[in-house]
Design a protein around this motif. Structure first.
Motif, PDB file in Angstrom:
ATOM      1  N   UNK A 105      14.570  -0.352   5.456  1.00  0.00           N
ATOM      2  CA  UNK A 105      13.429  -0.973   4.783  1.00  0.00           C
ATOM      3  C   UNK A 105      13.194  -2.351   5.395  1.00  0.00           C
ATOM      4  N   UNK A 106      11.963  -2.594   5.853  1.00  0.00           N
ATOM      5  CA  UNK A 106      11.607  -3.888   6.419  1.00  0.00           C
ATOM      6  C   UNK A 106      10.623  -4.624   5.515  1.00  0.00           C
ATOM      7  N   UNK A 107      10.735  -5.963   5.527  1.00  0.00           N
ATOM      8  CA  UNK A 107       9.824  -6.803   4.764  1.00  0.00           C
ATOM      9  C   UNK A 107       9.611  -8.109   5.517  1.00  0.00           C
ATOM     10  N   UNK A 136       7.830  -0.488   4.632  1.00  0.00           N
ATOM     11  CA  UNK A 136       8.089   0.733   3.865  1.00  0.00           C
ATOM     12  C   UNK A 136       9.514   1.213   4.146  1.00  0.00           C
ATOM     13  N   UNK A 137      10.029   2.053   3.229  1.00  0.00           N
ATOM     14  CA  UNK A 137      11.301   2.722   3.475  1.00  0.00           C
ATOM     15  C   UNK A 137      11.093   3.797   4.540  1.00  0.00           C
ATOM     16  N   UNK A 138      12.043   3.920   5.452  1.00  0.00           N
ATOM     17  CA  UNK A 138      11.929   4.913   6.523  1.00  0.00           C
ATOM     18  C   UNK A 138      13.234   5.688   6.692  1.00  0.00           C
ATOM     19  N   UNK A 139      13.089   6.967   6.986  1.00  0.00           N
ATOM     20  CA  UNK A 139      14.208   7.775   7.460  1.00  0.00           C
ATOM     21  C   UNK A 139      14.334   7.498   8.955  1.00  0.00           C
ATOM     22  N   UNK A 228       1.078   3.517   5.333  1.00  0.00           N
ATOM     23  CA  UNK A 228       0.320   3.364   4.092  1.00  0.00           C
ATOM     24  C   UNK A 228       1.214   3.402   2.853  1.00  0.00           C
ATOM     25  N   UNK A 229       2.262   4.226   2.882  1.00  0.00           N
ATOM     26  CA  UNK A 229       3.140   4.352   1.716  1.00  0.00           C
ATOM     27  C   UNK A 229       4.525   4.774   2.174  1.00  0.00           C
ATOM     28  N   UNK A 230       5.495   4.706   1.244  1.00  0.00           N
ATOM     29  CA  UNK A 230       6.857   5.105   1.579  1.00  0.00           C
ATOM     30  C   UNK A 230       6.949   6.558   2.005  1.00  0.00           C
ATOM     31  N   UNK A 231       6.035   7.398   1.518  1.00  0.00           N
ATOM     32  CA  UNK A 231       6.062   8.808   1.916  1.00  0.00           C
ATOM     33  C   UNK A 231       5.826   8.967   3.412  1.00  0.00           C
ATOM     34  N   UNK A 232       5.079   8.021   4.033  1.00  0.00           N
ATOM     35  CA  UNK A 232       4.869   8.089   5.478  1.00  0.00           C
ATOM     36  C   UNK A 232       6.175   7.890   6.237  1.00  0.00           C
TER      37      UNK A 232
END
Length: 440
Positions: A105-107, A136-139, A228-232
């Protein structure tokens, strides 16, 4: 983000003000992890094949002078990483097999984007390498690797970044181009570095003690870089794949007499992408492929005493891209770092590096022609429809990595950016930075 910064500030103060800390304290100098060994359970789990990691990287940058806004702006960006590695030989009896999963997760904001470069120009460098690819959270990784014939052959499949296995390089710096693999910095539309992952597979074959060859196949899918969202960040479908990216790399790991038998690593690679790519000089013209070549070289030049890790190191990285389809035709990086500069600080290091972006002259010519058609002869700092004319950008960094313990690292640094975003009219920038890494 403010919570991250506050926590880091408290921790940093504790570290610097507590030189006589006891070993059982989180900030002690022999602490492997900030949260400790979980009463020995963490080590026991690792012996059983389960290794868990958690880390926080924070990079702050303060504008000392220059840049587009020519102010003393300050920005900070952070990355959280959670991971687990599974030794499936210990867990399930599958010889030479490992699995890995990492979520990130980056911010935060980038000083380069906010203050240093002209906002009308495309970005080249960045003084904070951990910034980018969305908040966003990423795998970031989810793969399995299997070894054959005493691991001389290794096959890996799953979700991964391309520079995990090709065009990989060490990161001893905060500046983007001086950190890690170079391809993602110049052809980021198809080559995705950390924290982005793609579906892919690769095969590595060590055909001689010093020689290895690698071949990979990865998807080119723009869905993977949506933010756009964490789902991406957890997109696993391949509905919009545009082609395949195929890298090949030859790796040589000698111990040369020229360097007193000290280890080195040299890589020569190339890639081919079957995805369509737009021409950089002719609007509407499309090419059916894209290609690049690269060279990575790292060599230990000296050794300090009996400690094999202490001494002077040098690395050189270069990329040459397809001139028809790429705005940055090449990058070059030269870096030196000395590990263990003082007997009392054997795990610290001093680093100095230079890195250069070379902008395609076809892109420069097109920008000039566009401005001429709109009546602009010279640089206009205020016109919204003026297209900044880009040339080369040079990045320089000097740093000191202070390894308080295996759990805590602080890296103050000074950076110089010549022609930010390659624009001659923008004042060269000086930046003071600080990287803080914490392993939980």
């Amino acid at each position: 983000m403010n919570n991250y910064i506050s926590a880091l500030s408290v921790l940093t103060a504790s570290v610097l003000l507590s030189p006589l800390s006891m070993a059982n304290q989180p900030w002690s100098q022999d602490r492997q992890w900030l949260f400790g060994d979980w009463n020995g359970e963490r080590t026991q789990l690792e012996q059983q094949g389960y290794k868990f990691t958690a880390a926080l990287m924070n990079q702050s940058a303060y504008g000392l002078d220059g840049g587009y806004k020519d102010n003393n702006g300050f920005e900070t960006t952070s990355q959280l990483t959670f991971g687990a590695n599974f030794d499936l030989a210990k867990i399930a009896g599958w010889d030479d097999t490992t699995a890995n999963i990492i979520v990130t997760k980056r911010e935060g904001k980038s000083l380069t984007n906010e203050s240093i470069k002209d906002p009308r120009a495309s970005q080249l460098g960045n003084v904070q390498e951990v910034y980018g690819r969305g908040e966003i959270w990423r795998l970031t990784q989810a793969w399995v690797k299997k070894g054959f014939n005493d691991n001389t052959v290794q096959f890996k499949i799953g979700r991964m970044g391309l520079s995990d296995d090709f065009n990989a390089s060490h990161c001893e710096f905060q500046n983007l181009l001086l950190c890690g693999g170079q391809l993602g910095k110049s052809i980021g539309s198809i080559w995705y570095n950390w924290p982005v992952s793609v579906w892919g597979a690769n095969l590595k074959y060590q055909f001689a003690p010093e020689w290895t060859v690698g071949l990979g196949v990865y998807e080119v899918n723009p869905d993977n870089i949506k933010t756009a969202s964490n789902s991406d960040g957890f997109n696993l479908d391949m509905n919009n794949v545009e082609g395949a990216l195929i890298p090949v790399e030859l790796i040589w790991k000698p111990k040369l007499a020229l360097f007193n038998g000290l280890p080195g690593e040299y890589k020569l690679g190339a890639l081919y992408s079957s995805a369509e790519a737009n021409d950089v000089s002719v609007a509407g013209k499309v090419h059916d492929s894209k290609h690049s070549v690269w060279l990575n070289a790292q060599q230990q030049l000296s050794q300090q005493g009996a400690d094999a890790k202490r001494g002077l190191y040098v690395s050189f990285n270069a990329v040459i891209n397809d001139k028809d389809t790429t705005a940055v035709t090449s990058t070059q990086q030269l870096a030196f770092w000395y590990k263990g500069p003082f007997d009392s600080r054997p795990n610290d290091s001093v680093g100095f590096g230079l890195a250069n972006y070379v902008v395609n002259d076809r892109v420069t010519d097109r920008q000039i022609a566009t401005n001429n058609s709109r009546g602009y002869v010279d640089y206009d700092a205020f016109a919204t429809d003026y297209v900044p004319v880009q040339d080369d950008e040079l990045n320089v960094e000097l740093n000191y990595s202070y390894q308080w313990s295996p759990a805590i690292m602080l890296r103050p640094n000074l950076q110089y950016i010549y022609q930010p975003a390659g624009i001659k009219a923008v004042k060269d920038a000086w930046v003071a930075g600080l990287t803080m890494r914490i392993n939980f």
